[in-house]
Design a protein around this motif. Sequence first.
Motif, PDB file in Angstrom:
ATOM      1  N   ASP A 150       0.888  -1.708   0.216  1.00  0.00           N
ATOM      2  CA  ASP A 150      -0.406   0.432  -0.027  1.00  0.00           C
ATOM      3  C   ASP A 150       0.902   1.423  -0.139  1.00  0.00           C
ATOM      4  O   ASP A 150       1.347   1.453   0.847  1.00  0.00           O
ATOM      5  N   PRO A 151       0.744   1.772  -0.766  1.00  0.00           N
ATOM      6  CA  PRO A 151       1.475   3.493  -1.132  1.00  0.00           C
ATOM      7  C   PRO A 151       1.671   4.260  -0.108  1.00  0.00           C
ATOM      8  O   PRO A 151       2.592   4.675   0.194  1.00  0.00           O
ATOM      9  N   MET A 152       0.102   3.985   0.706  1.00  0.00           N
ATOM     10  CA  MET A 152       0.330   5.342   1.661  1.00  0.00           C
ATOM     11  C   MET A 152       0.949   5.158   2.866  1.00  0.00           C
ATOM     12  O   MET A 152       0.811   5.921   3.677  1.00  0.00           O
ATOM     13  N   PHE A 153       1.246   3.585   3.158  1.00  0.00           N
ATOM     14  CA  PHE A 153       1.533   2.850   4.240  1.00  0.00           C
ATOM     15  C   PHE A 153       3.232   3.479   3.979  1.00  0.00           C
ATOM     16  O   PHE A 153       3.925   2.625   5.081  1.00  0.00           O
ATOM     17  N   ASN A 154       3.431   3.815   2.791  1.00  0.00           N
ATOM     18  CA  ASN A 154       5.305   3.199   2.613  1.00  0.00           C
ATOM     19  C   ASN A 154       5.795   4.249   2.985  1.00  0.00           C
ATOM     20  O   ASN A 154       5.330   5.224   2.394  1.00  0.00           O
ATOM     21  N   PRO A 155       6.891   3.634   3.490  1.00  0.00           N
ATOM     22  CA  PRO A 155       7.979   5.333   4.063  1.00  0.00           C
ATOM     23  C   PRO A 155       8.909   5.745   3.240  1.00  0.00           C
ATOM     24  O   PRO A 155       8.753   7.347   3.599  1.00  0.00           O
ATOM     25  N   MET A 156       9.118   5.823   2.484  1.00  0.00           N
ATOM     26  CA  MET A 156       9.794   6.222   1.119  1.00  0.00           C
ATOM     27  C   MET A 156       8.882   6.839   0.633  1.00  0.00           C
ATOM     28  O   MET A 156       9.045   7.991   0.738  1.00  0.00           O
ATOM     29  N   MET A 157       7.869   6.631   0.396  1.00  0.00           N
ATOM     30  CA  MET A 157       6.953   7.535  -0.364  1.00  0.00           C
ATOM     31  C   MET A 157       6.216   8.352   0.371  1.00  0.00           C
ATOM     32  O   MET A 157       6.192   9.607  -0.151  1.00  0.00           O
ATOM     33  N   GLN A 158       6.010   8.365   1.800  1.00  0.00           N
ATOM     34  CA  GLN A 158       5.894   9.779   2.746  1.00  0.00           C
ATOM     35  C   GLN A 158       6.964  10.719   2.970  1.00  0.00           C
ATOM     36  O   GLN A 158       7.023  11.566   2.575  1.00  0.00           O
ATOM     37  N   TYR A 159       8.487   9.780   2.895  1.00  0.00           N
ATOM     38  CA  TYR A 159       9.051  11.129   3.121  1.00  0.00           C
ATOM     39  C   TYR A 159       9.387  12.011   1.801  1.00  0.00           C
ATOM     40  O   TYR A 159       9.402  12.760   1.790  1.00  0.00           O
ATOM     41  N   GLU A 160       9.231  11.232   0.649  1.00  0.00           N
ATOM     42  CA  GLU A 160       9.547  11.618  -1.076  1.00  0.00           C
ATOM     43  C   GLU A 160       8.459  12.821  -0.547  1.00  0.00           C
ATOM     44  O   GLU A 160       8.416  14.224  -1.882  1.00  0.00           O
ATOM     45  N   GLN A 161       6.737  12.419  -0.489  1.00  0.00           N
ATOM     46  CA  GLN A 161       5.368  13.507  -0.595  1.00  0.00           C
ATOM     47  C   GLN A 161       5.918  14.400   0.530  1.00  0.00           C
ATOM     48  O   GLN A 161       5.924  15.413  -0.338  1.00  0.00           O
ATOM     49  N   ALA A 162       6.930  14.286   1.214  1.00  0.00           N
ATOM     50  CA  ALA A 162       7.048  15.536   2.487  1.00  0.00           C
ATOM     51  C   ALA A 162       8.061  16.477   2.217  1.00  0.00           C
ATOM     52  O   ALA A 162       7.863  18.236   1.730  1.00  0.00           O
ATOM     53  N   TYR A 163       8.727  15.719   1.574  1.00  0.00           N
ATOM     54  CA  TYR A 163       9.905  17.147   0.592  1.00  0.00           C
ATOM     55  C   TYR A 163       9.664  17.456  -0.582  1.00  0.00           C
ATOM     56  O   TYR A 163      10.281  18.526  -0.371  1.00  0.00           O
ATOM     57  N   MET A 164       8.760  16.724  -1.104  1.00  0.00           N
ATOM     58  CA  MET A 164       8.281  18.237  -2.821  1.00  0.00           C
ATOM     59  C   MET A 164       7.274  19.182  -1.909  1.00  0.00           C
ATOM     60  O   MET A 164       7.178  19.704  -2.533  1.00  0.00           O
ATOM     61  N   TYR A 165       6.979  18.694  -1.092  1.00  0.00           N
ATOM     62  CA  TYR A 165       5.335  19.676  -0.057  1.00  0.00           C
ATOM     63  C   TYR A 165       6.538  21.184   0.636  1.00  0.00           C
ATOM     64  O   TYR A 165       6.030  21.725   0.613  1.00  0.00           O
ATOM     65  N   TYR A 166       7.405  20.124   1.141  1.00  0.00           N
ATOM     66  CA  TYR A 166       9.148  21.450   1.503  1.00  0.00           C
ATOM     67  C   TYR A 166       8.910  22.326   0.351  1.00  0.00           C
ATOM     68  O   TYR A 166       8.804  23.667   0.959  1.00  0.00           O
ATOM     69  N   ARG A 167       9.440  21.292  -0.814  1.00  0.00           N
ATOM     70  CA  ARG A 167      10.278  22.145  -2.077  1.00  0.00           C
ATOM     71  C   ARG A 167       8.808  23.081  -2.555  1.00  0.00           C
ATOM     72  O   ARG A 167       9.480  24.870  -2.296  1.00  0.00           O
TER      73      ARG A 167
END
Length: 68
Positions: free
Chosen positions: A24-41
């Motif tokens: 489940d991509p919603m619970f994948n830690p790497m996907m969450q990190y990448e999404q948070a980084y993109m939002y930060y940018r």
Amino acid sequence: MDKNVDFNGYSPYDNLNFDPSMNDPMFNPMMQYEQAYMYYRYLCMQLDYKIKCKEYERLNSKDNRRIE
């Protein structure tokens, strides 16, 4: 080796490679990190844009005062 009857024929060790977080991509830690980084940018770019707009307004307001 006999099966353990406490598990009704199912052994919890049958499927050792199963990781529910990777399916489940919603619970994948790497996907969450990448999404948070993109939002930060995105937020940083938005903040930089607002700062540049304010600087541009200040520059134009000083030029207008000098002309008047």
